[in-house]
Design a protein around this motif. Sequence first.
Motif, PDB file in Angstrom:
ATOM      1  N   PHE A 299       0.839  -1.201   0.000  1.00 27.80           N
ATOM      2  CA  PHE A 299       0.000   0.000   0.000  1.00 27.80           C
ATOM      3  C   PHE A 299       0.871   1.247   0.000  1.00 27.80           C
ATOM      4  O   PHE A 299       2.011   1.224   0.487  1.00 27.80           O
ATOM      5  N   PRO A 300       0.356   2.361  -0.522  1.00 27.40           N
ATOM      6  CA  PRO A 300       1.131   3.610  -0.509  1.00 27.40           C
ATOM      7  C   PRO A 300       1.540   4.034   0.891  1.00 27.40           C
ATOM      8  O   PRO A 300       2.611   4.611   1.082  1.00 27.40           O
ATOM      9  N   ASP A 301       0.680   3.752   1.899  1.00 21.76           N
ATOM     10  CA  ASP A 301       1.005   4.154   3.270  1.00 21.76           C
ATOM     11  C   ASP A 301       2.305   3.505   3.750  1.00 21.76           C
ATOM     12  O   ASP A 301       3.087   4.126   4.481  1.00 21.76           O
ATOM     13  N   GLU A 302       2.533   2.250   3.356  1.00 23.73           N
ATOM     14  CA  GLU A 302       3.738   1.559   3.792  1.00 23.73           C
ATOM     15  C   GLU A 302       4.978   2.182   3.160  1.00 23.73           C
ATOM     16  O   GLU A 302       5.982   2.427   3.841  1.00 23.73           O
ATOM     17  N   PHE A 303       4.906   2.450   1.858  1.00 23.84           N
ATOM     18  CA  PHE A 303       6.034   3.091   1.175  1.00 23.84           C
ATOM     19  C   PHE A 303       6.262   4.493   1.721  1.00 23.84           C
ATOM     20  O   PHE A 303       7.396   4.876   2.032  1.00 23.84           O
ATOM     21  N   ALA A 304       5.180   5.258   1.879  1.00 26.93           N
ATOM     22  CA  ALA A 304       5.302   6.632   2.375  1.00 26.93           C
ATOM     23  C   ALA A 304       5.817   6.651   3.807  1.00 26.93           C
ATOM     24  O   ALA A 304       6.618   7.522   4.181  1.00 26.93           O
TER      25      ALA A 304
ATOM     26  N   ALA B 166       4.671  13.631  11.682  1.00 28.13           N
ATOM     27  CA  ALA B 166       4.425  15.045  11.372  1.00 28.13           C
ATOM     28  C   ALA B 166       4.153  15.236   9.880  1.00 28.13           C
ATOM     29  O   ALA B 166       3.315  16.060   9.496  1.00 28.13           O
ATOM     30  N   VAL B 167       4.865  14.467   9.039  1.00 28.51           N
ATOM     31  CA  VAL B 167       4.595  14.532   7.603  1.00 28.51           C
ATOM     32  C   VAL B 167       3.188  14.012   7.317  1.00 28.51           C
ATOM     33  O   VAL B 167       2.461  14.562   6.480  1.00 28.51           O
ATOM     34  N   ALA B 168       2.802  12.954   8.041  1.00 29.50           N
ATOM     35  CA  ALA B 168       1.461  12.391   7.855  1.00 29.50           C
ATOM     36  C   ALA B 168       0.375  13.358   8.309  1.00 29.50           C
ATOM     37  O   ALA B 168      -0.793  13.214   7.900  1.00 29.50           O
ATOM     38  N   GLN B 169       0.728  14.337   9.136  1.00 33.97           N
ATOM     39  CA  GLN B 169      -0.239  15.365   9.524  1.00 33.97           C
ATOM     40  C   GLN B 169      -0.558  16.284   8.350  1.00 33.97           C
ATOM     41  O   GLN B 169      -1.582  16.975   8.359  1.00 33.97           O
ATOM     42  N   ARG B 170       0.309  16.293   7.333  1.00 34.68           N
ATOM     43  CA  ARG B 170       0.093  17.152   6.169  1.00 34.68           C
ATOM     44  C   ARG B 170      -0.322  16.365   4.935  1.00 34.68           C
ATOM     45  O   ARG B 170      -0.762  16.948   3.943  1.00 34.68           O
TER      46      ARG B 170
ATOM     47  N   ASP C 105      -2.184  12.452   3.552  1.00 32.68           N
ATOM     48  CA  ASP C 105      -3.105  11.407   3.996  1.00 32.68           C
ATOM     49  C   ASP C 105      -2.464  10.026   3.884  1.00 32.68           C
ATOM     50  O   ASP C 105      -2.754   9.249   2.966  1.00 32.68           O
ATOM     51  N   PHE C 106      -1.553   9.733   4.823  1.00 31.82           N
ATOM     52  CA  PHE C 106      -1.038   8.367   4.929  1.00 31.82           C
ATOM     53  C   PHE C 106      -0.816   8.045   6.393  1.00 31.82           C
ATOM     54  O   PHE C 106      -0.649   8.935   7.232  1.00 31.82           O
TER      55      PHE C 106
ATOM     56  N   GLY D  57      -9.475  14.958   5.850  1.00 32.27           N
ATOM     57  CA  GLY D  57      -9.470  15.853   4.697  1.00 32.27           C
ATOM     58  C   GLY D  57      -8.115  16.136   4.101  1.00 32.27           C
ATOM     59  O   GLY D  57      -7.932  17.162   3.437  1.00 32.27           O
ATOM     60  N   LEU D  58      -7.093  15.264   4.325  1.00 33.95           N
ATOM     61  CA  LEU D  58      -5.759  15.495   3.795  1.00 33.95           C
ATOM     62  C   LEU D  58      -5.630  14.924   2.381  1.00 33.95           C
ATOM     63  O   LEU D  58      -6.340  13.999   1.996  1.00 33.95           O
ATOM     64  N   GLU D  59      -4.701  15.473   1.633  1.00 32.31           N
ATOM     65  CA  GLU D  59      -4.410  14.960   0.298  1.00 32.31           C
ATOM     66  C   GLU D  59      -3.502  13.740   0.410  1.00 32.31           C
ATOM     67  O   GLU D  59      -2.559  13.744   1.193  1.00 32.31           O
ATOM     68  N   PRO D  60      -3.753  12.683  -0.342  1.00 30.21           N
ATOM     69  CA  PRO D  60      -2.871  11.510  -0.298  1.00 30.21           C
ATOM     70  C   PRO D  60      -1.491  11.852  -0.851  1.00 30.21           C
ATOM     71  O   PRO D  60      -1.360  12.763  -1.679  1.00 30.21           O
TER      72      PRO D  60
END
Length: 380
Positions: free
Chosen positions: A222-227, A295-299, A301-302, A350-353
Amino acid sequence: MPILGRFHDGRVADVHGVELHYLAEYETGSLLINAATDHHELARWPAADLYVVPGRRDELRLACSSASAGARVVVQGAENVARIRATLPVLQSKQRREAGRQTRLAVIATLALASVIAAYLYGVPLLANRLVGLVPTDWEQRLGATVATQMEASLGGFQLCDPDPDSLANRAIARFGQAAMAESGSPFALSINVVRSDIPNAFALPGGQVFFFSALLEQARFPDEFAGVLAHEIGHVAHRHGMEQLISSAGTGALIGFILGDMTGISLAAGLGSTIIDASFSRDAERQADAFAAAVAQRMDFDPSGLADLLNRVGRDDDFARALALLSTHPLTDDRKAALAELGAQRPDGLEPPFTTTEWRAIRTMCDRTAFNSGQTKTK
């Protein structure tokens, strides 16, 4: 009765048979050295200037600090040695003082060695975080390049999965890196390299370089794992953990490099390219990198806990791979896993992926291409 011995004047190779007499004069007297044949005086050594030099058993070798450097009086036989020691008690006191001096030097040397070892094992690692601030950024970049070169050599070369910087996958990864670093205040220009390797790993080097191995990308579902992994590694760059690790690993060699102004990076980075993969960051460094990813995930959507999911999957698949992979260099403790899950739960809505579906498909398959030149190496 005189004491018999041999005399070398230190200037010529001749050896004289001599008779030794003690002449009481001044405070300590003198040693008279007379020829054994005609009894004429060859030398007169002040007793205060006499000292013992190493010799054979049952032999006493005397030298004189005010005579020629090679001058020696040699007395042989236990009886003669005992007589001259009794005649010249100053020798005993000098030997005692010398023995005490040698003992003190040995103690001082031992304490100095213990201090160096303690500084190497404990002091330098504790100070590494503060020392990092003294390293100029351009020096750190050159150090990172040196380490990357040695690491590439130890792994048989780095081949980029996609050498085209304008490809969809590389542009998406570069955009993610820029966004992740945007609020970090880092002085480094980030360079993210996805390279072909059978080892599932990812790591950050001093100076802004991040390497993501294809075997780990293949494990990311999934993108979340890579990100999550990528943001974590960028966190190591932002906090300069790679430089901190090099200082801790190099220990006193790093300090010498600072003192001597070694701007080539040789003394600090030589030989560390292959070992930096095998060395784990400190627990504090891992927590800082995890917090950075959150903190990056706060900006974007991952979920940063995707990092933990990928680590667990890599660890289950293969014992050999696990020993060489992200799980070894970034150990996942239960506390860290729980902290990542908690950090992931704090994201707003409401964050951008981080990547579009098309971008993630391009990233996921960027190492599957076969059209690239097999000899292409890192050029970014």
